[in-house]
Design an enzyme around this catalytic site. Structure first.
Site, mmCIF file in Angstrom:
data_model
loop_
_atom_site.group_PDB
_atom_site.id
_atom_site.type_symbol
_atom_site.label_atom_id
_atom_site.label_comp_id
_atom_site.label_asym_id
_atom_site.label_seq_id
_atom_site.Cartn_x
_atom_site.Cartn_y
_atom_site.Cartn_z
ATOM 1 N N LYS A 1 0.833 -1.204 0.000
ATOM 2 C CA LYS A 1 0.000 0.000 0.000
ATOM 3 C C LYS A 1 0.873 1.262 0.000
ATOM 4 C CE LYS A 1 -3.793 -2.505 2.140
ATOM 5 N NZ LYS A 1 -4.471 -2.978 3.363
ATOM 6 N N GLN B 1 -5.029 -1.990 9.442
ATOM 7 C CA GLN B 1 -4.842 -3.290 8.799
ATOM 8 C C GLN B 1 -5.442 -4.388 9.677
ATOM 9 O OE1 GLN B 1 -3.673 -3.718 5.700
ATOM 10 N NE2 GLN B 1 -3.953 -5.924 5.812
ATOM 11 N N ASP C 1 -11.465 2.146 3.748
ATOM 12 C CA ASP C 1 -11.785 0.727 3.551
ATOM 13 C C ASP C 1 -13.272 0.506 3.266
ATOM 14 O OD1 ASP C 1 -9.679 -1.153 3.671
ATOM 15 O OD2 ASP C 1 -9.464 -0.879 5.839
HETATM 16 N N1 GUN Z 1 -6.929 -7.337 5.707
HETATM 17 C C1 GUN Z 1 -7.184 -8.063 4.594
HETATM 18 N N2 GUN Z 1 -7.802 -7.306 3.676
HETATM 19 C C2 GUN Z 1 -7.932 -6.080 4.206
HETATM 20 C C3 GUN Z 1 -8.485 -4.856 3.718
HETATM 21 O O1 GUN Z 1 -9.012 -4.753 2.593
HETATM 22 N N3 GUN Z 1 -8.400 -3.801 4.564
HETATM 23 C C4 GUN Z 1 -7.873 -3.904 5.803
HETATM 24 N N4 GUN Z 1 -7.868 -2.822 6.567
HETATM 25 N N5 GUN Z 1 -7.359 -5.013 6.282
HETATM 26 C C5 GUN Z 1 -7.387 -6.094 5.485
#
Ligand code: GUN
Length: 282
Positions: A51, A95, A118
């Site tokens: 990211k 996350q 998200d």
């Molecule tokens: N863990 C796995 N996929 C995601 C996601 O799309 N966003 C977040 N914040 N954590 C994750």
């Protein structure tokens, strides 16, 4: 046909980079995404690194805040409150998964809805299910973008989603419904899963089981979207939830792992960050 999420996301990122390059003159700064990583789960570390790298490619400012696995829920909530109040922060991503002693739902609900890149905040989830304007969750949004870019007709077709998570299964089912597919959500308790998946003209798999979907579970000509990111226990290599080598000859369209859904998810996160940035300026 193999849909390359990598190629499509490269194109979308180039467009976003051009858009963001104009922001300093227009708005005085670029969008700022803050990612919080609790602990050091290797998969999470790798996602968060991806990211940050993608943010840099597009010119989005990225701050990754790492916290120890034993951070208290109260400390994490205090950090989120601080970021919510910071006018220099446009997007906040925590996350997942979080360590077991932290209430994930409480943490997600604590994020300012307008900074929820998200699309996991309860108000964003409610808005999605009521077809109101909202931030769409990244993976489902990326999947629909991929299908459209590949020219896949969704309206009127039988779609089967395997998996019912809040992050992927449920929201992608809703987005497919909004595109007028006839949607079935299958899961670990579905009776005769192979019979259900064979009905799919569009099959989306998000269960986190390496190579779980075998050729006998897929109809000839189906469109197959593989959301899984697993380690193949036999080879240790990255693989999806779909046995790609076996299923690819039967599918009309299929997404690979790696290089399929993953890059599109990150791309949609950047899109959402730009959206949150612009909305705050309206
Ligand atoms: N863990 C796995 N996929 C995601 C996601 O799309 N966003 C977040 N914040 N954590 C994750």
């Amino acid at each position: 046909m193999i849909i390359s999420g990598k190629e499509l996301s490269a194109k979308l990122k180039a467009d976003m980079a051009a858009e963001v390059a104009a922001f300093p003159a227009k708005y005085g700064r670029v969008p700022h995404l803050v990612v919080i990583l609790v602990g050091d789960d290797p998969a999470s570390v790798s996602y968060v690194t991806g990211k940050a790298k993608a943010s840099a490619e597009v010119g989005i400012r990225n701050t990754t805040i790492r916290q120890p696995a034993d951070i208290s829920e109260a400390e994490l909530l205090a950090l989120i409150a601080e970021l919510n109040a910071d006018p220099e922060v446009d997007g906040i991503l925590v996350q997942l998964p979080l360590p077991g002693h932290i209430d994930q739902a409480r943490v997600i609900a604590a994020i300012d809805r307008g900074k929820d890149v998200d699309g996991f905040h309860p108000l964003n989830v409610a808005a999605l299910w009521q077809k109101q304007p909202c931030t769409l969750p990244c993976t489902p949004k990326g999947i629909i973008a991929m299908l459209k870019a590949a020219g896949v007709e969704i309206a009127g077709r039988e779609a089967v989603v395997v998996g019912r998570s809040n992050i992927v299964g449920l929201p992608v089912a809703k987005l497919l419904l909004d595109e007028n597919a006839t949607v079935t959500v299958a899961h670990s308790r579905t009776r005769d899963l192979a019979e259900v998946t064979r009905r799919a003209e569009i099959l989306v798999v998000a269960i986190g089981k390496p190579k779980f979907i075998t050729a006998d579970m897929v109809a000839e000509g189906a469109v197959v979207v593989d959301v899984g990111v697993n380690r193949d226990p036999a080879t240790g290599k990255l693989c999806g939830d779909v046995d790609f080598a076996a299923v690819e000859p039967k599918a009309s369209v299929i997404t690979p792992v790696p290089g399929g859904v993953g890059p599109m998810t990150i791309c949609c996160l950047l899109e959402n960050t730009i959206e949150c940035f612009l909305r705050r300026r309206e």
